[in-house]
Write a protein that holds these residues in place. Structure first.
Motif: not given
Length: 269
Positions: A104-130
């Motif tokens: 993700l850190l090697s591809d800003p466009a990919l990171a933004e597409e999948h995790l921008g706009g607060g989606r990173a925080q939501a993704a980590f929360a799902r992972t922690y619940r898992a």
């Protein structure tokens, strides 16, 4: 505790001396946390001096194949326990951010597409619940606690890739069982941030140089209270307490928890 200055291992820390209340603390020299060990120099005298006898690896099969651990000096006498926390999460949701930071850190466009706009925080929360609600995570953390309670295990080091998420939850379980208060648990969880950001510094710089959002980079690389709180909430909802989570969710009997507490707790003189 501050990081142990081992040049070849990211975020190496001894949980020892952390306060547990009533004049107690975590015993030094028995339980260590870190990032992956793929860059470990066998000549690293700091790591060699820890006397590590057991390594618990929380990474996925792909992570282990891509960057195999280099074990500390001790050779055949060191036992590795594979505890793939994310195996079930992978099967249903794909690789989470915690396991693909470098991509993700090697591809800003990919990171933004999948995790921008607060989606990173939501993704980590799902992972922690898992970490709490998937079978592979329960088996992994149960095996980890069983190892810690074994007097024959010797000094034990546990790690994932960055040493912050899967490893951070493992440290939270241990400290909670030993009686650390919420402030101590959270402080130890957040204390990895400087080391992780240093370890991923070149990737963060490259990410921002390519136009990547620095806030997104920090959300991926660092930890924040909300991530840990998601896992703690999952424990509360499903089990009511950390004790019941360990007993019912992880299948670790009270006798093992007792051995763990006896082994890892020291009283002030």
């Amino acid at each position: 505790m501050p990081a142990i200055p081992a040049a070849t291992v990211a975020n190496l820390r001894d949980l020892g001396t952390l306060p547990l209340g009533a004049g107690r603390s975590v015993r030094e020299g028995l339980v260590f946390r870190s990032g992956q060990l793929d860059r470990l120099d066998p000549a690293d005298a700091v790591v060699g001096g820890l006397g590590i006898r057991t390594v618990v690896d929380f990474r996925t099969a792909a992570e282990r194949a891509d960057r195999p651990d280099r074990l500390p000096p001790g050779g055949p006498g060191i036992r590795t326990v594979v505890a793939d926390v994310l195996a079930d999460f992978l099967a249903t949701s794909g690789l989470p951010p915690a396991a693909r930071l470098k991509t993700l850190l090697s591809d800003p466009a990919l990171a933004e597409e999948h995790l921008g706009g607060g989606r990173a925080q939501a993704a980590f929360a799902r992972t922690y619940r898992a970490f709490v609600n998937t079978e592979s995570a329960r088996a992994s953390y149960g095996a980890f606690l069983t190892e810690l309670g074994d007097p024959a295990a010797g000094p034990l080091l546990f790690h994932c890739t960055a040493g912050k998420d899967r490893t951070g939850w493992a440290a939270t379980i241990v400290l909670s069982l030993l009686g650390a208060d919420e402030r101590t648990v959270m402080a130890e969880y957040l204390a990895v941030n400087p080391g992780v950001r240093e370890a991923f510094g070149p990737l963060i710089e490259g990410f921002t140089a390519q136009g990547g959002d620095p806030e997104l980079a920090l959300a991926l690389v660092g930890v924040v209270p909300a991530y840990l709180e998601a896992a703690l909430d999952e424990v509360a909802v499903r089990h009511g307490s950390m004790e019941k989570y360990v007993r019912e969710g992880l299948g670790v009997p009270d006798e093992v928890v007792g051995l763990l507490r006896e082994r890892l707790t020291v009283h002030a003189a």
